[in-house]
Structures are given as C-alpha cells and as structure tokens.
Write an enzyme that holds these catalytic residues in place. Sequence first.
Site, PDB file in Angstrom:
ATOM      1  N   PRO A  48      44.219  86.854 -47.489  1.00  0.00           N
ATOM      2  CA  PRO A  48      43.526  86.267 -46.348  1.00  0.00           C
ATOM      3  C   PRO A  48      42.467  87.201 -45.760  1.00  0.00           C
ATOM      4  O   PRO A  48      42.770  88.324 -45.413  1.00  0.00           O
ATOM      5  CB  PRO A  48      44.662  86.052 -45.340  1.00  0.00           C
ATOM      6  CG  PRO A  48      45.670  87.101 -45.684  1.00  0.00           C
ATOM      7  CD  PRO A  48      45.575  87.316 -47.162  1.00  0.00           C
ATOM      8  N   ASP A  87      43.708  85.768 -42.011  1.00  0.00           N
ATOM      9  CA  ASP A  87      44.438  86.861 -41.385  1.00  0.00           C
ATOM     10  C   ASP A  87      43.970  86.926 -39.945  1.00  0.00           C
ATOM     11  O   ASP A  87      42.781  87.033 -39.684  1.00  0.00           O
ATOM     12  CB  ASP A  87      44.102  88.160 -42.129  1.00  0.00           C
ATOM     13  CG  ASP A  87      44.975  89.309 -41.679  1.00  0.00           C
ATOM     14  OD1 ASP A  87      46.022  89.057 -41.056  1.00  0.00           O
ATOM     15  OD2 ASP A  87      44.614  90.467 -41.953  1.00  0.00           O
ATOM     16  N   TRP A 617      50.184  94.212 -41.635  1.00  0.00           N
ATOM     17  CA  TRP A 617      50.271  94.197 -43.090  1.00  0.00           C
ATOM     18  C   TRP A 617      51.490  93.423 -43.557  1.00  0.00           C
ATOM     19  O   TRP A 617      51.515  92.902 -44.657  1.00  0.00           O
ATOM     20  CB  TRP A 617      50.310  95.616 -43.644  1.00  0.00           C
ATOM     21  CG  TRP A 617      48.970  96.261 -43.571  1.00  0.00           C
ATOM     22  CD1 TRP A 617      48.595  97.294 -42.779  1.00  0.00           C
ATOM     23  CD2 TRP A 617      47.814  95.883 -44.305  1.00  0.00           C
ATOM     24  NE1 TRP A 617      47.275  97.588 -42.972  1.00  0.00           N
ATOM     25  CE2 TRP A 617      46.771  96.736 -43.903  1.00  0.00           C
ATOM     26  CE3 TRP A 617      47.557  94.892 -45.259  1.00  0.00           C
ATOM     27  CZ2 TRP A 617      45.492  96.635 -44.438  1.00  0.00           C
ATOM     28  CZ3 TRP A 617      46.277  94.800 -45.779  1.00  0.00           C
ATOM     29  CH2 TRP A 617      45.267  95.662 -45.366  1.00  0.00           C
ATOM     30  N   GLN A 655      42.919  97.902 -51.005  1.00  0.00           N
ATOM     31  CA  GLN A 655      44.152  97.188 -50.654  1.00  0.00           C
ATOM     32  C   GLN A 655      45.369  97.739 -51.385  1.00  0.00           C
ATOM     33  O   GLN A 655      46.463  97.211 -51.253  1.00  0.00           O
ATOM     34  CB  GLN A 655      44.024  95.707 -50.987  1.00  0.00           C
ATOM     35  CG  GLN A 655      43.030  94.979 -50.135  1.00  0.00           C
ATOM     36  CD  GLN A 655      43.423  94.951 -48.696  1.00  0.00           C
ATOM     37  OE1 GLN A 655      44.575  95.121 -48.352  1.00  0.00           O
ATOM     38  NE2 GLN A 655      42.450  94.784 -47.821  1.00  0.00           N
ATOM     39  N   TRP A 659      47.573  95.372 -48.971  1.00  0.00           N
ATOM     40  CA  TRP A 659      48.142  94.086 -49.383  1.00  0.00           C
ATOM     41  C   TRP A 659      48.932  94.195 -50.678  1.00  0.00           C
ATOM     42  O   TRP A 659      50.004  93.614 -50.804  1.00  0.00           O
ATOM     43  CB  TRP A 659      47.008  93.070 -49.516  1.00  0.00           C
ATOM     44  CG  TRP A 659      47.464  91.655 -49.549  1.00  0.00           C
ATOM     45  CD1 TRP A 659      48.300  91.043 -48.643  1.00  0.00           C
ATOM     46  CD2 TRP A 659      47.122  90.664 -50.510  1.00  0.00           C
ATOM     47  NE1 TRP A 659      48.481  89.737 -48.998  1.00  0.00           N
ATOM     48  CE2 TRP A 659      47.776  89.469 -50.132  1.00  0.00           C
ATOM     49  CE3 TRP A 659      46.319  90.664 -51.649  1.00  0.00           C
ATOM     50  CZ2 TRP A 659      47.643  88.291 -50.862  1.00  0.00           C
ATOM     51  CZ3 TRP A 659      46.181  89.490 -52.364  1.00  0.00           C
ATOM     52  CH2 TRP A 659      46.841  88.316 -51.983  1.00  0.00           C
ATOM     53  N   LYS A 692      27.157 103.567 -48.948  1.00  0.00           N
ATOM     54  CA  LYS A 692      27.950 102.488 -48.409  1.00  0.00           C
ATOM     55  C   LYS A 692      27.046 101.572 -47.583  1.00  0.00           C
ATOM     56  O   LYS A 692      26.160 102.040 -46.897  1.00  0.00           O
ATOM     57  CB  LYS A 692      29.017 103.099 -47.496  1.00  0.00           C
ATOM     58  CG  LYS A 692      30.374 102.481 -47.659  1.00  0.00           C
ATOM     59  CD  LYS A 692      31.355 103.195 -46.774  1.00  0.00           C
ATOM     60  CE  LYS A 692      32.332 102.201 -46.223  1.00  0.00           C
ATOM     61  NZ  LYS A 692      33.376 102.834 -45.455  1.00  0.00           N
ATOM     62  N   LYS A 695      25.963  97.930 -41.250  1.00  0.00           N
ATOM     63  CA  LYS A 695      24.970  97.329 -40.361  1.00  0.00           C
ATOM     64  C   LYS A 695      24.142  98.423 -39.703  1.00  0.00           C
ATOM     65  O   LYS A 695      22.953  98.295 -39.502  1.00  0.00           O
ATOM     66  CB  LYS A 695      25.677  96.503 -39.298  1.00  0.00           C
ATOM     67  CG  LYS A 695      26.058  95.132 -39.800  1.00  0.00           C
ATOM     68  CD  LYS A 695      26.570  94.279 -38.654  1.00  0.00           C
ATOM     69  CE  LYS A 695      27.325  93.087 -39.224  1.00  0.00           C
ATOM     70  NZ  LYS A 695      28.503  92.740 -38.454  1.00  0.00           N
TER      71      LYS A 695
END
Length: 1144
Positions: A48, A87, A617, A655, A659, A692, A695
């Site tokens: 999610p 999520d 988590w 993750q 996850w 990376k 913004k």
Amino acid sequence: MKKYPEYKKLDLSQISKDILQFWEKDRTFEKSISTRDENKPWVFYEGPPSANGMPGIHHVMARAIKDIFCRFKTLQGYQVKRKAGWDTHGLPIELGVEKSLGITKEDIGNEKSKKYISVEDYNKACRKEVMKYTDKWEDVTAKMGYWVDMSDPYITYENRYIESVWWLLQNLSKKDLLYKGFTIQPYSPAAGTGLSSHELNQPGCYRDVKDRTATVQFKVKDNSKFKIQNLDGDVYFLAWTTTPWTLPSNTALAVGKDIEYVFVKSFNPFSGTPQTVILAKDLLNKYFSEKHTDLKFEDYKPGDKNIPFKIVGHAKGSDLAGISYEQLLPFVQPTDGDAFKVLVGDFVTTTDGTGIVHIAPSFGADDFRVAKQNGFGALTLVDKRGKFLPEVQDGVFLYGEEFVKEAYLNDVEKQTEFEKQKKILEANHKIKDLKVYLSVDERIVLKLQEEGKLFKKETYEHSYPHCWRTDKPVLYYPLDSWFIKSTAMKDRMIELNKTINWKPEATGTGRFGNWLENLNDWNLSRSRFWGIPIPIWTSEDGAEQIVIGSAEELKKEIDNAIAKGVMQTNPLAKFVPGNFSKENYDTFDLHKPYADTIYLEKNGKKLTREPDLIDVWFDSGAMPYAQVHYPFENKELIDNKKYFPADFIAEGVDQTRGWFFTLHAIAVMNFDSVAYKNVVSNGLVLDKNGNKMSKRLGNAVDPFETLEKYGADATRWYMIANAAPWDNLKFDLEGIGEVQRKLFGTLYNTYGFFSLYSNVDGFAVDEKNQTPIENRIELDRWIISKLQSLVEEVTLYYNEYEPHRAARAIEEFVDEHLSNWYVRLSRRRFWRGEMSGDKIAAYETLHTCLTTVSQLMSPIAPFFADWMYQNLTINNQSVHLTKLVEVKKQHQDKSLEERMELAQKISSMVLSIRKKENLKVRQPLQRIQIPILDKVFQDKIDAVKDLILSEVNVKEIDFVNESQTQIVKNLKLNFKTLGKKCGQNMKAVQAFANDNGAKIISSIEKTGAFTIELNGANIVLEVEDVEIIPVDIPGWKVANNGPLTVALDVNLSEELKNEGLAREVVNRIQNMRKDAGFEVTDKILVKIQQNSELDNAIKNNLSYICSETLTNDLQLVQNLSAANASKIEVDELITTLISIEKLN
RNA sequence: UGUCUUAUAGCUCAAUUGGUGGAGCAGCGAUCUGAUACGUCGAAGGUUGUAGGUUCAAGUCCUGCUAAGACAACCA
C-alpha cells in the site's frame, strides 16, 4: 474485407488515451480476470502506498514492474486479482497535518496550549490528510496503464482492517509472543516524549557539541587473578566517557573479545599515587607518551608532568571477562541481576577511548543490549524530566534533583544553581573563586578527581542529536514498550526465507538474511496519536490483562465493564456482531481518543488501555489477512491457501527491513508460512546525473508531464529496458525519446508498411487458412524461426523476473531482424506484381511477427501493444485477453538462423569495402570471392547467396580455396582448451605460436595436429585448440570480421557502368514521383532529354527502368523544355532533363 | 560505524564455468532510402574506480582503499 487502419504519424500519447478509453468501455481489466480460470490463481499483493504524498516518477517504475508480471501471468492463463490498498497511518501523515495546521505535538490534546486541538479533531484531520492525493494516484495509475482494482481498496484505518490486525496480535499473545519490556530510545525530556529515528534525521538535529569527557579508573577487586608479580598499588580499568552524568548508573565494563590489553605500571596523574592501569595496547600512546618510555620510577615526584610507565602484563579481552571491580559512585545499588563486572561487547573498538567501555544499560542501546545478554542489572538514576534522582546526592558537589545537562536549565535556574555551587564549593575549599556555572559533568569529574578515580579529563567535540522541537539535546532513556518476541521464531524465519525466490538473490541472502540472523525483538509501541491502538487493557498493578481480538469481544467486555460499574455506556452499542457491512463497522471508531475512554474489568479490577499505538509497519505487514478481513470473513482464502501466500510481490529495496520483513515475520509467526514466494526489490530512480530526486533540488521528474509528453509505453519501456529492476535507474528524458524513435517508431513504420501495401492489394490475412510455413521461402522461414526463438527467450525472461532482458530481446528482434533485414529484403515482394503465393506468404509472415511481438511486448507497453494488435486483428479483442503463443519448435531452425547471420555479416563486409573504394551500392559489381576452408561453411553461404547478392548489388559469388589462389591466414589460439592442456607453459606456447603461425597452420591443415616441444614436454595442438582465419587474398580488396573474409572485384565493365547509370536514373525518377505526390500505384509517362553518355545505358536497361518506376512509356527526346522538366544530375559528369506525367 | 549494492568508451548498458573487452546513443566524416524521426559505412573514443593478492590467464575470484546509494545505527 478488413482494411488495416493507416495513420499519418505516430502519437504514443494519443494511443495511450484512445486505448485507455477502449479499456474502460470494454471493461478489459475486469475481463482479464473473469475470463481466467479461478482455479488457476496467481496471487499478487499490492504494497500500500500512502496517498498523503504526490505520486512520483519512481512510483511509475515500481508499479510498472508489478504490472508487467501480473499481465504476463494473465497471458499465461492465470487469474491474477489485484486489490489496491492505502497505507493511512504513521508519522509522515502526522507531520503533514501538523504542517498544514501550523501546530506541534504539544498542542494536541493540551488545553493550555494557545493552538489547542483535541485529539479527536486532530485524528479527523489525519483521516482527511491521508487521502489528500487519492485522485492524483488514481489518475496516474490509469494513465500509466497499471491495472489494479481501485474500486474496493483495503484501507488500513478502517475498522474491519484494524479488527484483523487486533486478531493477529491476540493470536501472537496466545502463542506467548507478546510481552512488555523497555528499550533505550531517544527521548526529549524537555518535550517529554520519545523521538523516532525519522525525527532525529530531520535536518539540523545532529549538531556538534563540546562535552566534558573523562577517563575514569575502575578499581579491580581482586588482583590475584592476574598472576602478575609486583603489582604496586591498586589495579584499575581505564574507561572513557563523553557523558560523565551516566557514571553513577554504571553497572558494567565492556571489552573487545580479541582486543589486546596491557597492564601499565605508573602513577595517578592527579594524586601521584602508584598504580597499575589496564587499557588497550593500541591506545597506550594516547595516554602514555612514547617520549616517557625511559623515565625512571625513582625520579618521579607527585605533581610531575612527565610520568614514567612500564608495561607489566598482557591480556586478551576474553581473559578479562568476568573480573569484578568496585562500584565507581555507590549512590544506589542495583536490585536485579549481576553488576560491576567486565563483559565482552561486540561493539568495542580501539578507534577512541581506552578500548574499555563504560556500560550504563539505561542510557545506551548497546549498553542495554549487552547487559541484558549477560544478565546484568541496570541503574536508572535520572528521571524523565532529565533530573537526577534525590539519592544521587553529594554533600559538596550536589546533584540530586539537578538537570543532568546544562542545556536543560534556563538562565534564571542557572544563576540560582551557580550561587548555590559557589557557596558550597568555596566553603569546602574545592575551588577558590568560582566564576561560572559548573555542569553536572564537570562536577562529577571534580568529585572523581578528588577521590583518585580520575585519570584524564578533556573537552571533546562530537556530533550529538537534538530534539527538533525544543532544540535541546536528547537523552537515551529506557521507555516502556510492547514487543513481539520475534527472536523466538528466528530460526524458522531464516529457514522459510531460504524458500523465497529473491530478485536479486543478494538482497535475500545478504541484506535480508543478515538482518534475520541478527534479529531483535520487534518493538511494536509508538507513542503517537494517529495509528492502530494496542488492543491490550491492563490493571494498575499489572496483574490482570485482556488482549482484545475482535469488535465483538470488545463489545462484550465493555458490557461486562458496564455491569461491574467501570463504564457507563457502550461506544459499540450500535454494532451488530456478525454483520460485516461497512455501515455496521462505521458505527464506532477504534482510534484514539475513543479507545482510551474504554475501560474493562477483570477479577474486580479496572483495566486501562495501554496508551501506545502499534508500529505502522505491522499494519502493512498484516495486509494479506486484513485486506480480506480474515478470519471474520474469507477464512478459507487464507486457511486453504487460496489467496495466501503471494506468488509475487515487488517494492523498492528500501522495504527490505520494512514491508518485506513485516510480511514475512507476521506470516511465519502466525501461520508458519512464507508470505510471498517471489519478490522483486527494485532500485531507486535517480536523476540523470545519478543524484537523488527531490523537490528541494528541483530535479524531480513530474510523472504526469512525462506520461503526457511521451506516452506511458515509451516511459515504461525506457525504465524497464534501461536497467535491471534492482539497479538504480538514472532517469534521463532523452532516453525516452530514444526508445520512442527506435523501438516504437520502427514498429509503427513496420506496421505502416504492412497496412499500406495490404490495403493497396485489398488483402487481409486469413488466420485460419495460412500458407504452411514449409512452403514459404527461406527468408520467411528464417524470420519465423527467429520469432520462435524470441518467444522462447522472452517467456523465459519473464518467468525469471528479468523484464529488462525481455525488453532488450524484443528491441533487438524488431530493429535488427524484423525491420532492417526481413522487411528491407522483402520490400520488392510487397510492392511488385500481382498477388501471388509468395506475396501472400510475405504478408502472412509479417503479420504473424507483428501480432506475436504485440503480445510479447504487451506486459511492458500495454497501450501500444494493444493498439497494434487490434489494428492487425479483426475481432477487436484486446491483446491482454489473449493466450500467450507457445514456441513452435518445429518452426525453429537454428542452422537457418546461422546461415542468415552469415549473410548479414557478409553483406555488411561487402558494403564496407564498397565504402572504402567509394563505389555506391547502386553501381552493380561483378563478383565477390570468399575463401573457403571447409565444405560445410561453403554450403551454408551458398544457401543464402542470392540474398547477399541482391543486398549488395553484385552478380556472383566465387568460393575459392588454396588450390585456386593464395590465401593469407592467421592463427588464433583457443585459450580455453589450451589452458587446460598447457597450464604453466601457456605463455611459452603463445610466444611460440606468434612466431610460427604459418608452420602450425599448415601442419594442422595437413595432419590435424602440431607438436611443440617445450622443456622436454610435448604439447600437441589439435584442431580444437586453434582457429584458422583467412585474412587476405593478395591483389583483392578484402574485409574481415572474425573468421570471415570477403574479397570484392571492383573492376567495372561498360555493361556494369550502364547498369549503374540506369539505376541512378531509376532513383531520380522515383524521387520525382515522390516529390510530385504520385500514389505508389500510379502509372507514368517519362521523357528524358537525349545525352550521348546516357542513351545506351537507358536503351539497354529500358524494361528494368520501366518496371521499377511503373513507367508505361519512356521517351528519349531531342529537346525537353526546362519549364516542364527537372534538371537531373545522374552522376558528377552527366546531367540531363527529365519530365514525368501521370497516366490515367 | 555496520550490513548490502554499485563503479566498464562522453552517456546508457553488454561480456557463458576465469580464456584476452562489445553494442546503442551523442559527437565527427561519408552514404542509402517509394516504410523510416530508420538504416548502412568509417575513424575516434578504455591502464575495466584504486592498490595489492590468487592463477599459465582476472572486467569476472579474494583483501584493503576511494566514491555513490539503500537500510540500520550514532554509541564509549
């Protein structure tokens, strides 16, 4: 008769939009599931995302990977359900709300605050915040062509979801895998709250601070253990600390197992007392200057700056373990566990300090862990305000109820404390005239110095974390937490992990495997507001506890509590157990603050909910069960393994401990099963310079703009083909342009070519009644064979979760083979003459290639593939609903593929000679010669001779061998076979071969072997050990490429010259046709002004020129008026006038 | 600080068990084309991040270092 649609230009963006519309109308996604056999499921879990942030380009990449395999498995006939999810809990959401409301944690539920917000309103804001960008996500999902069912997503804040999570926790509790303990966590006394690592990683949180550090002496209790003679005075361990305020809480010392320690006989630098100290050998010279090695002990007087020393003993860390020492500052005794002994810690290094680490289990994570492992007790002599307990009191140096860090005092408090200190320190003659406030650290150091327990003091600058709200330094402090005893199931988790197919493998064995090996218990607690409350109610004395596992249970327990008088009303009064509708579950709220207003009762005691929330988590790791509201609904899906475990999941490599771990841990602990069988952990998307995207830096790529401009297909293709999924991708928009031109442009043109001519011929492929492959010409059979190889290869790559290889294989096929060889060489078959068996076969072959390619590429480029497929087929069925073609082994002909490769290479070599000799392809040449060393090779080339000749515009090929002409040959050694044979002599053999190439070649050609004598040993070179390559035919123009050599006859006869000129004329007429805008089928009349240089060339090749240019009538005329004709340069020397007219 | 990943032509990537480094793009110079925003040809571009080691042979295996990144930690 079907007409194949024709287009003016390729607009990938428009194609995406059109096909998207078609999918929506056709309900293609739904069909792709409903038309598949439900007994052949392929289980996919969607990790999610959180909709409180805008989707980025990296989401497009991650979701493309998921989409590819789901679509591919659908093609293979599996039923692939894809339930979307959101999520919704966690810190980023809380921070987002606080930012948009302009509040901080202190305002939440704090009625004294000016910006007071109730927990209720705060959580309402979170609930709204979290779905803020849902529409954007839905939009990008559709536009990028990601098929996932967003109509009924699982949402982690919904009560049904929470209920499943609670059930899982209760289940763990029943298995005795849930316990309350404490961990050392960053804690801000000023804010009165624990801090997450996320908060500590806020910019500016780590700051350089100057601290008073001390090297402290811990006195060994029993010297006799050391078996060292003449130990003068006491023996001390030296340990260094940057936080002297933790010294009263010391309960152990740690050494490194393999570190070398020395016993140094010397004097205490402050008191001059003889003593022996223990420290790491590597750090000796940090404390004892080398210059003082020769100083004599007899000469030393207390107060001398230069102190003599002598090493009197050695020990390894492991030898020191278990030795007892006297408590340094005996304010309070530990009540539990062992204490005041040396133990071994894996974290001890000799980079700084003394190689012996002071352990205060309450104030350091490492300290806590090592103490716990060794059964040591702790002392926590600081309270949550950051002040010493009253017991830590010294008559002179104070302490009790004092802040341990200077930064916690305000100016007024500091002044008061200063006056207090000045008075008492001066009265006790410790300091003559105190000018400034002395920190707790400084005064502890003073006390130790006074007591002869200090070895060295200095200030030390290091980086230390600060609370991002209060700007004060944090403490590491033991906080209550609920844990899942994952360590108890560690071995099983490791075992089951080995059955998971990790892509790449290293992530599974390395990063994830190591993580499991070093597993700690899972800290579930989070002291926050927006999340799933821990469903545990405890009595004040801790004796009674209830773990709730369902809404029904909770309702019953509350009813009981009402009956016993600890509750007045039941918040779940309207809830009807057994009714699983959303409406029923929306009649209450399990979140804070409501959960905290529920009290339960057991054995006459009132139970209060544990105040913490659970780690988010856990929410996401519970999704396999909670998304189907297990076990309240859909019990059989999980229990009968219909929808569990997943066949496939994919998320970012970040993750791994997120996850991927939580899914695994929850599945192993609750169901003794893996949660997924195949997992792809994809890399990051970086900007084109490898930085990376963020913004802040302004280098983030907007997915909406990109999809709009380039279309989803090119974007997806670029991302997949450019790097393996697990490698980081340097995202460069120019790369998408390249994919657009090269792959999609080529395919579009190939399709355009097909549709143009089949429409001209009024031809449509009759799928059921095609020319048998064996009746088609070699070129057709070749591309069909190549296509089978492609199907085989691509299927394999998809099955192995290597989409980049699949994409690259398709690219190569389309560009190299289909477009630039098959179609190029077949062109004339399409646009010349009437319909014939051969022409039909050509159409059918190209059609098969294009439809198969659409199918193979459809997982990666779902829009374009569907567009092309539907253009090519009659029934307007989506390519995504088709069944994947199978490899037709009987149509695969590897030797044909080899032959064709030879043809391609030879053609390219001939063209390169032409180039060097400046001979245009339009100029026909008489012959090429190919030196041949064996018959098989000759036969291969012979079979593709005609293709080569027409491609390079040459009349004939001669195969020549030694008896006919002289061939210069080179020798190349096969190191692979020779290496084994020669071993150490390899180099000598190589040198010999360089000098004696000709000798070896002739011997091997005659006898099949050559013997080299080296150092008495005979090495026999055989045919397999060498490669003999013809490289030159003296007197000819040659080119070579690996084992191939080609020679070209560059002599021009009059006839060849004329033919060349005729071709030039054809070319000019074709250009004029094109410029005049004639249709490819228009017949014309051509008039050419006579020219003595040209006339013969035209007359001798009249029928050729006419048929090539669809000329019915070609006239050579005396004078052509320049007004009606074009001036044409046939070659550098010949110019004439030509006019063309369309005939009706 | 630890675990893991990555480092090859200006850029993006290839290179079977170790066997002697290749494409595409960009740039330069030519050229072809009645499907082409295609293609073809040529020259140029490299101490495979760095220093060692193992081996007859290392881009490939091992060790150290450097740089970038992910995650975990931040401690004496």
